[in-house]
Motif scaffolding. Structure first.
Motif, PDB file in Angstrom:
ATOM      1  N   ALA A  84     -34.776  30.846   1.335  1.00 28.56           N
ATOM      2  CA  ALA A  84     -33.750  31.018   0.580  1.00 28.56           C
ATOM      3  C   ALA A  84     -34.058  32.127  -0.563  1.00 28.56           C
ATOM      4  CB  ALA A  84     -33.157  29.893  -0.011  1.00 28.56           C
ATOM      5  N   ALA A  99     -32.542  35.508  -1.662  1.00 31.55           N
ATOM      6  CA  ALA A  99     -31.982  35.930  -2.742  1.00 31.55           C
ATOM      7  C   ALA A  99     -32.439  37.228  -3.159  1.00 31.55           C
ATOM      8  CB  ALA A  99     -32.626  34.706  -3.819  1.00 31.55           C
ATOM      9  N   THR A 131     -30.364  39.779  -1.103  1.00 31.12           N
ATOM     10  CA  THR A 131     -28.979  39.642  -1.856  1.00 31.12           C
ATOM     11  C   THR A 131     -28.720  40.581  -2.882  1.00 31.12           C
ATOM     12  OG1 THR A 131     -28.639  37.409  -0.945  1.00 31.12           O
ATOM     13  CG2 THR A 131     -27.048  38.278  -2.805  1.00 31.12           C
ATOM     14  N   ALA A 189     -26.923  36.440   2.163  1.00 32.41           N
ATOM     15  CA  ALA A 189     -26.339  35.386   1.344  1.00 32.41           C
ATOM     16  C   ALA A 189     -26.066  34.086   2.279  1.00 32.41           C
ATOM     17  CB  ALA A 189     -25.024  35.705   0.562  1.00 32.41           C
ATOM     18  N   VAL A 190     -25.430  34.426   3.161  1.00 35.04           N
ATOM     19  CA  VAL A 190     -25.247  33.192   4.327  1.00 35.04           C
ATOM     20  C   VAL A 190     -26.454  32.775   4.816  1.00 35.04           C
ATOM     21  CG1 VAL A 190     -24.242  32.763   6.774  1.00 35.04           C
ATOM     22  CG2 VAL A 190     -23.074  34.036   4.829  1.00 35.04           C
ATOM     23  N   LEU A 242     -28.041  30.687   1.839  1.00 34.70           N
ATOM     24  CA  LEU A 242     -27.205  29.291   1.611  1.00 34.70           C
ATOM     25  C   LEU A 242     -27.189  28.336   2.574  1.00 34.70           C
ATOM     26  CD1 LEU A 242     -23.974  30.816  -0.150  1.00 34.70           C
ATOM     27  CD2 LEU A 242     -25.819  29.741  -1.281  1.00 34.70           C
ATOM     28  N   THR A 243     -27.448  29.045   3.633  1.00 41.86           N
ATOM     29  CA  THR A 243     -27.794  27.800   4.772  1.00 41.86           C
ATOM     30  C   THR A 243     -29.113  27.360   4.631  1.00 41.86           C
ATOM     31  OG1 THR A 243     -26.258  29.133   6.112  1.00 41.86           O
ATOM     32  CG2 THR A 243     -27.714  27.685   7.460  1.00 41.86           C
ATOM     33  N   VAL A 299     -30.710  26.567   1.796  1.00 43.70           N
ATOM     34  CA  VAL A 299     -30.689  25.803   0.717  1.00 43.70           C
ATOM     35  C   VAL A 299     -30.143  24.402   1.418  1.00 43.70           C
ATOM     36  CG1 VAL A 299     -29.666  25.263  -1.432  1.00 43.70           C
ATOM     37  CG2 VAL A 299     -30.940  27.340  -1.026  1.00 43.70           C
ATOM     38  N   ALA A 300     -28.803  24.550   1.952  1.00 44.74           N
ATOM     39  CA  ALA A 300     -28.252  23.443   2.524  1.00 44.74           C
ATOM     40  C   ALA A 300     -28.958  22.655   3.416  1.00 44.74           C
ATOM     41  CB  ALA A 300     -27.097  23.902   3.345  1.00 44.74           C
TER      42      ALA A 300
END
Length: 185
Positions: free
Chosen positions: A83, A87, A90, A109-110, A113-114, A116-117
């Motif tokens: 991530a 970042a 991004t 970004a995807v 974010l994935t 981090v999830a």
């Protein structure tokens, strides 16, 4: 057999494999990538200084984070470092808007974010973290990994912004026609 666990396995393999491929491009020149030297030049041009150090860190973050996510091993650490790299990517793509078709930040970004999830949500039952009894996947590990990676990403992005601003000021201060030759008398 849980559908959620199978879904997490598929997600980890897809996102992790994609990150590994991008890291291999930067580190080894695989899949048409620039390798360390080519990536170092690109990183320098984008404002990441020194370029070679940033190329190694970005490639290792993508490849290493991707391997950890794919295996479901130390998932918070893998997700956090991936991530952080995304970042920074991004920020580079942000001036082009959202959509990847215009060079925008949608894709990193995807991925970020994935990542981090997965770091927060965990790897599921079909993972090396599950096999190890989640020894490397504890709530404190998640908080520490995300905080450290976030701090690293912040420092890297701030340094880049300063370098880009310095480059822009240098270009603005340069004569429009380049260096002027002395006038002969």
């Amino acid at each position: 057999m849980s559908n959620n666990d199978l879904g997490l396995l598929a997600l980890r393999l897809g996102i992790g494999g994609t990150l590994v491929a991008h890291g291999a491009q930067k580190l080894f020149g695989a899949f048409g990538g620039g390798g360390i030297e080519g990536t170092a030049g690109a990183m320098h041009a984008m404002g990441f200084r020194p370029g070679k150090r940033n190329a190694v860190v970005a490639g290792a973050s993508e490849a290493g984070g991707g391997v950890l996510l794919a295996l479901g091993l130390a998932t918070p650490v893998g997700g956090a470092v991936a991530a952080a790299a995304m970042a920074a990517a991004t920020v580079v793509h942000k001036p082009n808007g959202f959509f990847a078709t215009a060079g925008g930040f949608e894709y990193p970004a995807v991925l970020g974010l994935t990542s981090v999830a997965l770091a927060v949500g965990g790897p599921g039952r079909y993972s090396l973290d599950a096999v190890s009894g989640h020894a490397l996947n504890r709530p404190w590990t998640t908080v520490l990994a995300l905080a450290a990676a976030g701090a690293g990403a912040y420092a890297t992005i701030k340094q880049r912004q300063e370098a880009v601003a310095g480059d822009a000021q240098e270009a603005a201060d340069a004569p429009a026609d380049g260096p002027q030759a002395p006038v002969a008398s």
